[in-house]
Design a protein around this motif. Sequence first.
Motif, PDB file in Angstrom:
ATOM      1  N   VAL A   1     101.357 110.671  93.355  1.00 60.28           N
ATOM      2  CA  VAL A   1     101.402 112.223  93.899  1.00 60.28           C
ATOM      3  C   VAL A   1     101.220 113.302  92.960  1.00 60.28           C
ATOM      4  CG1 VAL A   1     103.254 113.847  94.812  1.00 60.28           C
ATOM      5  CG2 VAL A   1     103.389 111.378  95.545  1.00 60.28           C
ATOM      6  N   ALA A   2     101.502 113.082  91.651  1.00 62.98           N
ATOM      7  CA  ALA A   2     101.005 114.155  90.785  1.00 62.98           C
ATOM      8  C   ALA A   2      99.695 114.355  90.312  1.00 62.98           C
ATOM      9  CB  ALA A   2     101.702 113.742  89.469  1.00 62.98           C
ATOM     10  N   THR A   3      98.879 112.948  90.495  1.00 61.89           N
ATOM     11  CA  THR A   3      97.549 113.219  90.749  1.00 61.89           C
ATOM     12  C   THR A   3      96.972 113.874  91.415  1.00 61.89           C
ATOM     13  OG1 THR A   3      97.451 111.246  88.853  1.00 61.89           O
ATOM     14  CG2 THR A   3      95.381 111.619  90.138  1.00 61.89           C
ATOM     15  N   ALA A   4      97.332 113.508  92.626  1.00 56.55           N
ATOM     16  CA  ALA A   4      96.846 113.960  93.849  1.00 56.55           C
ATOM     17  C   ALA A   4      96.909 115.404  94.137  1.00 56.55           C
ATOM     18  CB  ALA A   4      97.543 113.362  95.056  1.00 56.55           C
ATOM     19  N   ALA A   5      98.249 115.992  93.510  1.00 58.81           N
ATOM     20  CA  ALA A   5      98.416 117.484  93.617  1.00 58.81           C
ATOM     21  C   ALA A   5      97.666 118.204  92.316  1.00 58.81           C
ATOM     22  CB  ALA A   5      99.938 117.489  92.989  1.00 58.81           C
ATOM     23  N   ARG A   6      97.253 117.527  91.243  1.00 63.99           N
ATOM     24  CA  ARG A   6      96.438 118.074  90.211  1.00 63.99           C
ATOM     25  C   ARG A   6      94.925 118.213  90.772  1.00 63.99           C
ATOM     26  NH1 ARG A   6      97.882 115.121  86.593  1.00 63.99           N
ATOM     27  NH2 ARG A   6      96.020 113.658  86.564  1.00 63.99           N
ATOM     28  N   VAL A   7      94.527 117.206  91.542  1.00 59.64           N
ATOM     29  CA  VAL A   7      93.184 117.296  92.143  1.00 59.64           C
ATOM     30  C   VAL A   7      93.065 118.325  93.077  1.00 59.64           C
ATOM     31  CG1 VAL A   7      91.251 115.923  93.529  1.00 59.64           C
ATOM     32  CG2 VAL A   7      92.707 115.021  91.247  1.00 59.64           C
ATOM     33  N   LEU A   8      94.056 118.543  94.186  1.00 55.88           N
ATOM     34  CA  LEU A   8      94.051 119.294  95.229  1.00 55.88           C
ATOM     35  C   LEU A   8      94.118 120.714  94.654  1.00 55.88           C
ATOM     36  CD1 LEU A   8      96.351 117.609  97.680  1.00 55.88           C
ATOM     37  CD2 LEU A   8      93.817 117.943  98.030  1.00 55.88           C
ATOM     38  N   ALA A   9      94.919 121.012  93.756  1.00 55.88           N
ATOM     39  CA  ALA A   9      95.021 122.213  93.195  1.00 55.88           C
ATOM     40  C   ALA A   9      93.782 122.760  92.257  1.00 55.88           C
ATOM     41  CB  ALA A   9      96.112 122.391  92.247  1.00 55.88           C
ATOM     42  N   ASP A  10      93.201 121.770  91.640  1.00 56.21           N
ATOM     43  CA  ASP A  10      91.965 122.062  90.973  1.00 56.21           C
ATOM     44  C   ASP A  10      90.778 122.614  91.860  1.00 56.21           C
ATOM     45  OD1 ASP A  10      93.158 121.763  88.442  1.00 56.21           O
ATOM     46  OD2 ASP A  10      92.246 119.683  88.088  1.00 56.21           O
ATOM     47  N   LEU A  11      90.774 121.676  92.912  1.00 52.12           N
ATOM     48  CA  LEU A  11      89.707 121.871  93.814  1.00 52.12           C
ATOM     49  C   LEU A  11      89.918 122.862  94.776  1.00 52.12           C
ATOM     50  CD1 LEU A  11      88.475 118.212  94.265  1.00 52.12           C
ATOM     51  CD2 LEU A  11      87.670 119.842  92.762  1.00 52.12           C
ATOM     52  N   GLY A  12      91.292 123.480  94.920  1.00 53.69           N
ATOM     53  CA  GLY A  12      91.515 124.642  95.916  1.00 53.69           C
ATOM     54  C   GLY A  12      91.438 123.920  97.473  1.00 53.69           C
ATOM     55  N   LEU A  13      91.989 122.639  97.387  1.00 53.26           N
ATOM     56  CA  LEU A  13      91.955 122.185  98.991  1.00 53.26           C
ATOM     57  C   LEU A  13      93.072 121.940  99.547  1.00 53.26           C
ATOM     58  CD1 LEU A  13      89.403 119.077  97.987  1.00 53.26           C
ATOM     59  CD2 LEU A  13      89.187 121.141  99.362  1.00 53.26           C
ATOM     60  N   GLY A  14      94.137 122.710  99.189  1.00 52.69           N
ATOM     61  CA  GLY A  14      95.700 122.471  99.827  1.00 52.69           C
ATOM     62  C   GLY A  14      95.576 122.787 101.180  1.00 52.69           C
ATOM     63  N   PRO A  15      95.302 123.636 101.968  1.00 52.61           N
ATOM     64  CA  PRO A  15      95.388 123.910 103.132  1.00 52.61           C
ATOM     65  C   PRO A  15      94.868 122.773 104.269  1.00 52.61           C
ATOM     66  CG  PRO A  15      95.047 125.988 102.400  1.00 52.61           C
ATOM     67  CD  PRO A  15      94.606 124.923 101.187  1.00 52.61           C
ATOM     68  N   GLY A  16      95.341 121.991 105.116  1.00 48.83           N
ATOM     69  CA  GLY A  16      94.979 121.171 105.732  1.00 48.83           C
ATOM     70  C   GLY A  16      94.956 119.663 105.329  1.00 48.83           C
ATOM     71  N   CYS A  17      95.267 119.787 104.029  1.00 47.18           N
ATOM     72  CA  CYS A  17      94.927 118.245 103.188  1.00 47.18           C
ATOM     73  C   CYS A  17      96.502 117.596 103.327  1.00 47.18           C
ATOM     74  CB  CYS A  17      94.656 118.471 101.786  1.00 47.18           C
ATOM     75  SG  CYS A  17      93.069 119.128 101.741  1.00 47.18           S
ATOM     76  N   ALA A  18      96.395 116.050 102.988  1.00 49.29           N
ATOM     77  CA  ALA A  18      97.803 115.354 103.094  1.00 49.29           C
ATOM     78  C   ALA A  18      97.523 114.203 102.105  1.00 49.29           C
ATOM     79  CB  ALA A  18      97.985 114.815 104.528  1.00 49.29           C
ATOM     80  N   ILE A  19      98.797 113.678 101.898  1.00 47.78           N
ATOM     81  CA  ILE A  19      98.803 112.520 100.865  1.00 47.78           C
ATOM     82  C   ILE A  19      99.542 111.505 101.860  1.00 47.78           C
ATOM     83  CG2 ILE A  19      99.172 113.832  98.889  1.00 47.78           C
ATOM     84  CD1 ILE A  19     102.208 112.813  98.977  1.00 47.78           C
ATOM     85  N   ARG A  20      99.089 110.254 101.694  1.00 44.69           N
ATOM     86  CA  ARG A  20      99.753 109.132 102.415  1.00 44.69           C
ATOM     87  C   ARG A  20     100.528 108.050 101.821  1.00 44.69           C
ATOM     88  NH1 ARG A  20      97.964 103.951 104.894  1.00 44.69           N
ATOM     89  NH2 ARG A  20      95.742 104.132 104.132  1.00 44.69           N
ATOM     90  N   LEU A  21     101.688 107.686 102.111  1.00 43.75           N
ATOM     91  CA  LEU A  21     102.451 107.019 101.581  1.00 43.75           C
ATOM     92  C   LEU A  21     102.553 105.697 102.342  1.00 43.75           C
ATOM     93  CD1 LEU A  21     105.438 109.486 100.903  1.00 43.75           C
ATOM     94  CD2 LEU A  21     104.025 108.412  99.106  1.00 43.75           C
TER      95      LEU A  21
END
Length: 448
Positions: A234-254
Motif C-alpha cells: 500500500v505504501a509503495t502504491a501510494a508513493r507511485v501514485l503521488a509521484d505520477l499525479g495519478l490519484g483521481p480514479g485510481c485504486a488499489i486491490r486487496l
Amino acid sequence: MSQVTTTDLYEVTMALSYLREDMRAPATFSLFVRDLPPGRGFLVAAGLEPALDYLSRFRVGRSDVREFAEVLRRPAADLEPLHGLSFEGQVRAVPEGRVVLAGEPLLEVTAPLPQAQLVETYLLSLLCHQTTVASKAARCVLAGAGRPLVDFSLRRAHGAEAGLQAARLGALAGFAGTSNVAAAHRYGIPAAGTMAHSYVESFPSEEAAFRAFARTHPGPVTFLVDTYDTGLGVATAARVLADLGLGPGCAIRLDSGDLGAQARGARAALDAAGLGDVRIIVSGGLDEYAVDRLVRDGAPVDAYAVGTKVGTAADAPYLDAAYKLVEYDGRPVMKLSAAKATAPGPKQVFRGPGARDVIGLANEEPPGGTEPLLLTVMRGGLRTGPPDTLAAARARFEADVAALPEEARRIEDPVAPVPEVSARLAALTAVVRHRTGARTGAGRGAPD
C-alpha cells in the motif's frame, strides 16, 4: 455439435414414437421450480433470451438424423420422420429480471407434441443455470448495499460459455462491470481488471512493477498490493501514485487476508498520503455472505470483485426444476407421483403487491390489483417482438426486488413468500386427480 442433438436420448425416442403414432396435437409443457434452494428468499428469472434464440433456430437437419441414428445404432431411415422438424409453437414466459417463486412457471411451451418434447432438455439447461446464477448475483447486489460489484468469475466458471452467461447475468442484476473481455464486447458491459501477482513477481520490485504498469496504462490504474507484504505494498502504491499525479480514479486491490482489517489499514495510509480519492477494491473468494459481513462491519471498501462462488452459485448450484406436460390435445393432465405431483392445465401467475402471488389458470381473469407475469413471447415459432435488452431486464429486477418483503431479501436466513393457488386451479386439480386416479388406480398426490 448441433444444438438439436444437445439433448437427452429419451427426448429423441419419445419424439420419434409420437411421430410414428401420429400424435401431433398441441401439447403444453410447464417449466417451473418445485422448491427454492436453501438460503434463497426468491429467484430471478433468467435465460429466456437465449432460449428464444434456440427455439427460433431449431430444425432437425440431415446431420442431426445421422447422429441420432448412430447413437441409437439404427439405420438412418428409421429416424427419417424427425428430419425437418422445427419449432412452430407458442411460448409464454416470465421476462428476464423478474422475481419468481417456488411452483411458478418460468415458461410454458405449447406446440405439436413431438416439437414440445424434443426441446425440453435444452430449455431446462438454459433456464436453470441462468436463473441460478442470476439469483446468486442478485443477492450479492443486495449485500453490497449500493457499492459497485464486478464479475471476476470466468477463470473458475464451469466452462467458457458459463463464464459468458455469468457476466451477462451479473450485469442483469446490477453489477458495474466484468473482467470477461468477450462478454464486455458482446453485451456492452464495462470491462474491469487490474494485474496479477505474477505481473508483480516478474519485476525486481513492487515499485518497478507499478511504475511500468502506469507507463503502459497512463489513465486511472489499479495496483494489486498484497503480493508480498500488504502494508508495504500500500505504501509503495501510494508513493507511485503521488509521484505520477495519478490519484483521481485510481485504486488499489486487496486479494487476501483479513480484508476488513487490510482495508482499514490501507484507507488510513492512503488518506495520510493525501490520496483520499484513491479507491479500495477487494477480491478473493467473495460471495454475498462475505460482502454482507464487510458492509455491516463498516469496512472502507469502495467496490467488490466477486468470482468463483458467484459464477458457480457455489452454495446452491442447481434448481429442482421440471418441465411437465400439463395439457395434451385440449385434455388437462397431471402427474400423481408422491412428492412430485403436478397441477394440470396451462397457467398464469398473478403478481400482487409485495410478491403476493396467485398461481391460476391461463384463461382466468386476474384477481383485483394483480398483473400477469407470463407474457406471450413467441407465436408460430417466431418472436412476438424484438429481443429484450439487459437494461430492460435490469429495470424489472430492480423494481421487483424493491417490492419484496424485507425477510425475503435477507442474506442470512431469508423467508420466501409462498404463492396461493386460485380456486379455479384447485378445482381443476381435484377433478383431474379424481379422473386420473379412477382411470389408472393411482393414489392421491398433492400438486407442488
